[in-house]
Design an enzyme around this catalytic site. Structure first.
Site, PDB file in Angstrom:
ATOM      1  N   LYS A  44      -6.799  -3.613  -3.391  1.00 35.53           N
ATOM      2  CA  LYS A  44      -7.649  -4.992  -1.885  1.00 35.53           C
ATOM      3  C   LYS A  44      -8.829  -4.199  -1.046  1.00 35.53           C
ATOM      4  CE  LYS A  44      -3.860  -4.820   1.774  1.00 35.53           C
ATOM      5  NZ  LYS A  44      -3.930  -3.916   2.604  1.00 35.53           N
ATOM      6  N   ASP A  66       0.894  -1.336   0.352  1.00 39.67           N
ATOM      7  CA  ASP A  66       0.169  -0.014  -0.278  1.00 39.67           C
ATOM      8  C   ASP A  66       0.672   0.803   0.452  1.00 39.67           C
ATOM      9  OD1 ASP A  66      -1.805  -1.943   0.554  1.00 39.67           O
ATOM     10  OD2 ASP A  66      -2.442  -1.776   2.127  1.00 39.67           O
ATOM     11  N   CYS A 112      -2.063  -2.652   8.131  1.00 40.67           N
ATOM     12  CA  CYS A 112      -1.377  -3.620   7.073  1.00 40.67           C
ATOM     13  C   CYS A 112      -0.637  -4.213   7.024  1.00 40.67           C
ATOM     14  CB  CYS A 112      -1.379  -2.764   6.182  1.00 40.67           C
ATOM     15  SG  CYS A 112      -3.457  -2.393   5.440  1.00 40.67           S
TER      16      CYS A 112
END
Length: 294
Positions: free
Chosen positions: A178, A117, A211
């Site tokens: 995602k 990310d 995450c």
């Protein structure tokens, strides 16, 4: 026949018998004991030897795995089918439910990089994001040099944008969107299944306490060894970042640095790619706020 002749033959027989025994170090849990087994002993004989040494300490109702220390990989590996003892070795018996302490070694042939990310919309919010990008670039470049597969996630890219332009994703095995915080999704598990012998995941990106943390915990739950690159991961707050790194280290995850990872992967000055890796790390990586917390 004289007694001297009988004694001589007996000594010769004992010597022949001893020459057919192979020294083995038997380890279970925190214990290790040297012993020996006949040349050519297989798994059944070795299990019985473990039972004779450690007795009631071994729960025979649990599934057990025999492992042998591999000099090539620098850690214990599962015994291949049909294994027999042919030389001095170190063996370990592991109940599958027991946590296996890893040595933390990395090899390009058994490693994959996860980039999590690193997106444009996070730029103004994440502490030391510029430093994290810089170190992430080093890792991606090292992965290309060493032929290590790279898996890249993007959290809700429709709203948060794509991976920042500075991160060169050329040759990445998988780039996927995602909404779940963890990177461990079916398409990622499928990609991992396509990489033969993968054992270790080098993980970096944002955010450390969300995450990164959830991805790391999912990976160790699936039996992977996880290395989190501390100077290539961050959060919106340093408090969240540092507490997450501490929690993950206590969970058995290896918290390390980018330079440590890259040099561990080449391992030797004579490695054919050492010069290229050396060029990447010639200038020290930015400390990204970590030194202020030491």
């Amino acid at each position: 026949m004289s007694r001297t002749t009988v004694d001589s033959r007996s000594m010769m027989a004992d010597a022949h018998s001893s020459s057919n025994l192979v020294p083995v170090l038997f380890s279970f849990s925190e214990l290790s004991r040297p012993s020996s087994v006949p040349l050519g002993s297989g798994s059944e004989v070795l299990i019985q030897k473990f039972l004779s040494i450690y007795g009631h300490q071994i729960d025979v109702h649990r599934k057990l795995v025999l492992q042998c220390f591999s000099e090539e990989w620098g850690q214990y590996v599962d015994l291949p089918k049909g294994f027999t003892v042919t030389e001095r070795c170190r063996l370990r018996l592991v109940p599958l439910q027991m946590h296996i302490t890893t040595l933390g070694n990395l090899s390009p042939a058994s490693t994959v990089f996860f980039c999590c990310d690193m997106q444009e919309r996070f730029r103004p919010a994440i502490k030391y994001f510029g430093d994290i990008i810089s170190v992430g670039q080093r890792l991606l470049q090292g992965a290309r040099i060493l032929g290590i597969p790279v898996v890249v996630s993007e959290q809700y890219p429709k709203g948060l944008g794509s991976t920042v332009q500075e991160m060169d994703l050329t040759g990445a095995k998988l780039v996927f969107p995602k909404t779940k915080f963890s990177m461990v999704l079916p398409e990622v598990e499928a990609a991992l299944a396509e990489i033969p012998g993968v054992r270790s995941v080098v993980l970096f990106g944002v955010e450390t306490h969300v995450c990164i943390q959830q991805t790391a915990l999912d990976l160790i739950g699936r039996g992977f060894e996880v290395h989190i690159v501390a100077d290539a991961t961050s959060s919106r707050s340093m408090m969240d970042r540092m507490f997450a790194l501490e929690r993950l280290a206590r969970a058995g995850i290896i918290v390390t640095t980018s330079e440590s990872v890259l040099l561990q992967l080449v391992a030797d000055k004579e490695h054919p790619k050492f010069k290229e890796i050396q060029n990447i790390i010639k200038a020290s990586a930015p400390e990204s706020g970590l030194l202020s917390k030491v």
